[in-house]
Design a protein around this motif. Structure first.
Motif, PDB file in Angstrom:
ATOM      1  N   LYS A  53       9.321  23.779   1.016  1.00  0.00           N
ATOM      2  CA  LYS A  53       8.710  23.055   2.021  1.00  0.00           C
ATOM      3  C   LYS A  53       9.425  21.849   2.578  1.00  0.00           C
ATOM      4  CE  LYS A  53       3.872  23.742   0.302  1.00  0.00           C
ATOM      5  NZ  LYS A  53       2.623  23.052  -0.003  1.00  0.00           N
ATOM      6  N   PRO A  54       9.345  21.563   3.948  1.00  0.00           N
ATOM      7  CA  PRO A  54       9.922  20.678   4.525  1.00  0.00           C
ATOM      8  C   PRO A  54       9.490  19.436   3.977  1.00  0.00           C
ATOM      9  CG  PRO A  54       9.556  22.107   6.277  1.00  0.00           C
ATOM     10  CD  PRO A  54       8.743  22.519   4.755  1.00  0.00           C
ATOM     11  N   VAL A  55      10.172  18.382   3.696  1.00  0.00           N
ATOM     12  CA  VAL A  55       9.621  17.064   3.119  1.00  0.00           C
ATOM     13  C   VAL A  55      10.097  15.916   4.220  1.00  0.00           C
ATOM     14  CG1 VAL A  55       9.694  15.348   1.223  1.00  0.00           C
ATOM     15  CG2 VAL A  55       9.884  17.751   0.721  1.00  0.00           C
ATOM     16  N   VAL A  56       9.306  15.345   4.853  1.00  0.00           N
ATOM     17  CA  VAL A  56       9.493  14.146   5.608  1.00  0.00           C
ATOM     18  C   VAL A  56       9.522  12.809   5.101  1.00  0.00           C
ATOM     19  CG1 VAL A  56       8.793  12.835   7.781  1.00  0.00           C
ATOM     20  CG2 VAL A  56       8.163  15.388   7.646  1.00  0.00           C
ATOM     21  N   ILE A  57      10.766  12.296   4.771  1.00  0.00           N
ATOM     22  CA  ILE A  57      10.896  11.113   4.273  1.00  0.00           C
ATOM     23  C   ILE A  57      10.942   9.753   5.054  1.00  0.00           C
ATOM     24  CG2 ILE A  57      12.454   9.948   2.402  1.00  0.00           C
ATOM     25  CD1 ILE A  57      13.453  12.557   1.697  1.00  0.00           C
ATOM     26  N   VAL A  58       9.915   8.680   4.753  1.00  0.00           N
ATOM     27  CA  VAL A  58      10.010   7.797   5.684  1.00  0.00           C
ATOM     28  C   VAL A  58      10.433   6.565   4.658  1.00  0.00           C
ATOM     29  CG1 VAL A  58       8.516   6.127   7.123  1.00  0.00           C
ATOM     30  CG2 VAL A  58       8.078   8.639   7.037  1.00  0.00           C
ATOM     31  N   ASP A  59      11.562   5.791   5.275  1.00  0.00           N
ATOM     32  CA  ASP A  59      12.028   4.646   4.536  1.00  0.00           C
ATOM     33  C   ASP A  59      11.744   3.549   5.423  1.00  0.00           C
ATOM     34  OD1 ASP A  59      13.498   5.825   2.046  1.00  0.00           O
ATOM     35  OD2 ASP A  59      14.565   6.828   3.652  1.00  0.00           O
ATOM     36  N   LEU A  60      11.299   2.483   4.602  1.00  0.00           N
ATOM     37  CA  LEU A  60      10.860   1.392   5.789  1.00  0.00           C
ATOM     38  C   LEU A  60      11.292  -0.040   4.867  1.00  0.00           C
ATOM     39  CD1 LEU A  60       7.810   0.477   7.491  1.00  0.00           C
ATOM     40  CD2 LEU A  60       8.388  -1.230   5.666  1.00  0.00           C
ATOM     41  N   ASP A  61      12.197  -0.742   5.594  1.00  0.00           N
ATOM     42  CA  ASP A  61      12.590  -2.147   4.987  1.00  0.00           C
ATOM     43  C   ASP A  61      11.903  -3.182   6.119  1.00  0.00           C
ATOM     44  OD1 ASP A  61      13.607  -4.339   4.341  1.00  0.00           O
ATOM     45  OD2 ASP A  61      15.628  -4.040   4.843  1.00  0.00           O
ATOM     46  N   PRO A  62      10.805  -3.774   5.306  1.00  0.00           N
ATOM     47  CA  PRO A  62      10.062  -4.577   6.305  1.00  0.00           C
ATOM     48  C   PRO A  62      10.657  -5.704   6.969  1.00  0.00           C
ATOM     49  CG  PRO A  62       9.244  -4.950   3.943  1.00  0.00           C
ATOM     50  CD  PRO A  62      10.212  -3.875   4.129  1.00  0.00           C
ATOM     51  N   GLY A  63      11.561  -6.264   6.298  1.00  0.00           N
ATOM     52  CA  GLY A  63      12.162  -7.571   6.759  1.00  0.00           C
ATOM     53  C   GLY A  63      11.403  -8.706   6.317  1.00  0.00           C
ATOM     54  N   GLN A  64      11.556  -9.924   6.910  1.00  0.00           N
ATOM     55  CA  GLN A  64      11.186 -11.140   6.569  1.00  0.00           C
ATOM     56  C   GLN A  64       9.739 -11.040   7.386  1.00  0.00           C
ATOM     57  OE1 GLN A  64      13.354 -14.542   7.474  1.00  0.00           O
ATOM     58  NE2 GLN A  64      11.615 -15.935   7.289  1.00  0.00           N
ATOM     59  N   PRO A  65       8.669 -11.343   6.462  1.00  0.00           N
ATOM     60  CA  PRO A  65       7.265 -11.714   7.032  1.00  0.00           C
ATOM     61  C   PRO A  65       7.195 -12.793   7.825  1.00  0.00           C
ATOM     62  CG  PRO A  65       7.238 -12.380   4.786  1.00  0.00           C
ATOM     63  CD  PRO A  65       8.716 -11.809   5.151  1.00  0.00           C
ATOM     64  N   VAL A  66       6.233 -12.848   8.755  1.00  0.00           N
ATOM     65  CA  VAL A  66       5.903 -13.741   9.852  1.00  0.00           C
ATOM     66  C   VAL A  66       4.915 -14.803   9.007  1.00  0.00           C
ATOM     67  CG1 VAL A  66       4.772 -14.452  11.846  1.00  0.00           C
ATOM     68  CG2 VAL A  66       6.438 -12.683  12.013  1.00  0.00           C
ATOM     69  N   THR A  67       5.332 -16.156   9.094  1.00  0.00           N
ATOM     70  CA  THR A  67       4.542 -17.064   8.445  1.00  0.00           C
ATOM     71  C   THR A  67       3.858 -17.979   9.458  1.00  0.00           C
ATOM     72  OG1 THR A  67       6.310 -18.381   7.964  1.00  0.00           O
ATOM     73  CG2 THR A  67       5.725 -16.955   6.547  1.00  0.00           C
ATOM     74  N   ILE A  68       2.781 -18.596   9.005  1.00  0.00           N
ATOM     75  CA  ILE A  68       1.869 -19.387   9.831  1.00  0.00           C
ATOM     76  C   ILE A  68       2.570 -20.745  10.146  1.00  0.00           C
ATOM     77  CG2 ILE A  68      -0.186 -20.709  10.290  1.00  0.00           C
ATOM     78  CD1 ILE A  68      -1.542 -18.400   8.919  1.00  0.00           C
ATOM     79  N   ASP A  69       2.955 -21.072  11.279  1.00  0.00           N
ATOM     80  CA  ASP A  69       4.002 -22.441  11.386  1.00  0.00           C
ATOM     81  C   ASP A  69       2.830 -23.695  11.626  1.00  0.00           C
ATOM     82  OD1 ASP A  69       6.241 -24.251  11.686  1.00  0.00           O
ATOM     83  OD2 ASP A  69       5.795 -24.045  14.003  1.00  0.00           O
ATOM     84  N   LYS A  70       2.055 -23.165  12.548  1.00  0.00           N
ATOM     85  CA  LYS A  70       0.932 -24.155  13.099  1.00  0.00           C
ATOM     86  C   LYS A  70      -0.468 -23.724  13.340  1.00  0.00           C
ATOM     87  CE  LYS A  70       0.567 -27.458  17.332  1.00  0.00           C
ATOM     88  NZ  LYS A  70       1.219 -27.719  18.389  1.00  0.00           N
TER      89      LYS A  70
END
Length: 629
Positions: free
Chosen positions: A116-133
């Motif tokens: 069967k075909p296998v769809v592979i999803v790779d995700l590097d989320p990067g830096q999360p957004v944080t609350i500054d103010k």
């Protein structure tokens, strides 16, 4: 890269709508694109999806990607799969943005080497957004003259309650929940017309920072007015008025409304109860005047405006009365007292009182009682009077007790107190010995303290009950005595699925002679809610072939429950205790231990235990519903 501003009025805001690019919003059986009805449908394309993402992001994608949504669709083909693969990166970016990641790197590839075909999803989320103010602007909240001397609303505490703190990761769900919680905190008391007039989240993807703005207007401060009752036909209005602890001029309070409604529901007089504040009674000009004063105060250099008296909200109670008379019957079984059949008759208006009666026939007990319950007084007292007869045959001791009693209850669920005055006449027969008769006129004070997270299914907290009383005067009393008793149960969670329950009970009787003291005021142990592994009240003082009550009693229990499913648990327990005529003998325990099952039924916890009584070297089955107090 510039900033992204997301705003909404009135607190209604959806920051990052989930994108289903190109997907049809149809039924689960609908194909992503229409196929010709005249052509024979080809065999559906089967494929697998594998998501590689850190933390719980993999679960987020697996639950929401169209790749997963349409997997197994009978009209899926290779062309449709290619389109879904193309749309996946953008959809994945929108999804992880709701978790606070705005610069993810998403790659999607298809492995066709297997069956069967296998769809592979790779995700590097990067830096999360944080609350500054975080900027919380609270408008209104000023005391309304002429009640300016009343305590001001604690706006600083309200700001401190804001859950999204500087430096924390910004997530859409948390943002929405924080706004709801802030508004909820205000509308529950004093300001039920409060609104979120503006909310903004300004995201800077380059710095991975977000600035939050919330503007909340309190609206007019509201207070309760006079009580208005609707729906009463047969019963006196004092039943409702005496339970009303809300006074005209009190601040609006949602919890006060809920408490009043709960007290009315507990009376038994009503099939349904609705307690509310009549918001429609507020004159439009008062609201408009309040809004105008807020606008005037917001103008540069303006002085605080006098809003005038706070509007009074009529307190409205709408009830549907229960039918006056009710007859019911039931069958049951207890491992303590055997088979049970019961017939009840209730009448909610006998000489202005509630009349409740029942006849109960059990294998080891037979009883009949009739009681009159008076309406709650203005001071919160619940008075009752009645009579009962009970015959029991337990461990070869046969007793028949006739009781006439008067009782006063007061307090609430968390702290309940009572004073009971009784006259008892008892005939007692111990197998192999002569019959005895005794009478007594005792007075008993009892107090129960509850601190539980749930009355029906407690998992945390405690219940303590203490009693002290006796028959001290030589009036209608064969033997004067003093009696003290107490019991407690403690609940504590252990881990995510475990729970510890510790239970204890003690009692002591002081009298010159034990003969003449009614058996109901002596102590025995054993059974479902005492020491498991032994019969009901099997532990006590041996007299001939019978077991009778003793002067002292001490029991304890420790139980661990593991909830492997939300409604199902297994339990392991150890019980110990005894009843005797001396302190030393009572403190020489008989032990029982075993395993059991637990089920959360609609009417309370059902407990089934198999216990081994160490002193009798026998196994015993125990069944119980709920807990005793």
């Amino acid at each position: 890269m510039g900033q992204l501003t997301l705003a909404a009025a009135g607190g209604a805001l959806s920051l990052f709508p989930i994108a289903h690019a190109g997907a049809q919003e149809a039924t689960p059986d609908a194909a992503p694109e229409s196929a010709s009805a005249t052509e024979a449908a080809p065999a559906p394309l089967q494929y697998e999806v594998k998501v590689n993402a850190p933390g719980d992001l993999d679960e987020l994608l697996e639950k929401n990607l169209d790749l997963e949504r349409f997997r197994g669709n009978p009209r899926m083909d290779r062309e449709q799969l290619q389109r879904l693969v193309r749309d996946t990166p953008e959809q994945a970016k929108n999804l992880v943005a709701t978790a606070g990641y705005y610069t993810p790197v998403v790659t999607v590839r298809v492995d066709t080497t297997g069956a069967k075909p296998v769809v592979i999803v790779d995700l590097d989320p990067g830096q999360p957004v944080t609350i500054d103010k975080v900027e919380l602007e609270l408008r209104g909240f000023d005391p309304t003259p002429p009640l300016a001397a009343s305590e001001p609303y604690d706006t600083e505490a309200l700001k401190r309650s804001w859950s999204l703190k500087t430096g924390s990761v910004f997530r859409q769900a948390d943002w929405e929940a924080a706004k709801r919680a802030l508004l909820r905190e205000v509308v529950q008391t004093r300001y039920p017309r409060a609104q979120l007039v503006d909310t903004q989240a300004v995201v800077d993807p380059e710095t991975h920072k977000v600035s939050l703005l919330v503007v909340l207007d309190s609206g007019p401060e509201l207070r309760f007015g006079e009580l208005r009752i609707e729906g009463l036909k047969r019963y006196d209005a004092s039943i409702i008025r005496n339970l009303d602890k809300i006074r005209p001029g009190d601040y609006y309070s949602e919890s006060a409304l809920q408490s009043f409604q709960a007290r009315l529901q507990d009376t038994g007089y009503f099939a349904s109860v609705e307690v509310s504040a009549d918001m429609s009674s507020i004159l439009s000009e008062q609201i408009e005047a309040g809004q105008e004063s807020q606008q005037a105060e917001a103008a540069p250099g303006a002085k605080p405006a006098n809003r005038g008296p706070a509007p009074r909200l009529p307190l409205v109670v709408r009830v549907t009365e229960n039918k006056q008379q009710n007859v019911s019957a039931g069958l049951g079984f207890s491992t303590n007292t055997g088979n049970r059949a019961q017939l009840n008759y209730d009448n909610l208006n006998v000489w202005g009182t509630r009349f409740k009666s029942a006849i109960t026939m059990e294998t080891k007990k037979q009883a009949a009682h009739a009681n009159f319950y008076f309406p709650t007084t203005e001071r919160g007292y619940n008075d009752s009077a009645g009579a009962s007869f009970e015959r029991s045959d337990i461990s070869n001791e046969i007793t028949a007790v006739t009781t006439i009693s008067a009782k006063r209850n007061w307090g609430g669920t968390n702290l309940e107190r009572s004073l009971t005055f009784e006259f008892l006449s008892e005939d007692k027969t111990v197998v192999g010995l002569e019959q005895t008769r005794s009478k007594s006129l005792p007075l008993t004070y009892a107090i129960t303290k509850r601190s539980l997270d749930s009355l029906l299914f407690p998992t945390k907290g405690y219940v303590i009950n203490a009693q002290v009383g006796g028959a001290l005067l030589p009036v209608l009393t064969d033997e004067r005595f003093v009696r003290v008793a107490g019991k407690a149960v403690y609940y504590r969670p252990l881990g995510e699925k475990g729970e510890l329950i510790v239970r204890g009970e003690m009692g002591a009787l002081g009298s010159k002679e034990k003969r003449g003291v009614p058996a109901v005021y002596l102590f025995r142990a054993g059974g479902d809610q005492s020491v498991r592994g032994y019969g009901y009240q099997e532990l006590g003082v041996k007299e001939g072939d019978a077991t009778i009550g003793g002067r002292y009693m001490l029991t304890g229990s420790a139980e661990y429950q593991y909830w492997f499913k939300p409604k199902w648990a297994i339990a392991a327990f150890y019980d110990a205790g005894n009843a005797a005529d001396t302190v030393k003998a009572a403190m020489t325990p008989k032990s029982g231990y075993g395993l059991g099952g637990r089920y959360k039924s609609p009417v309370g916890p059902i407990n089934v235990d198999v216990a081994y009584g160490h002193a009798v070297q026998k196994f015993r089955l125990h069944f119980s519903l709920g807990f005793t107090f």
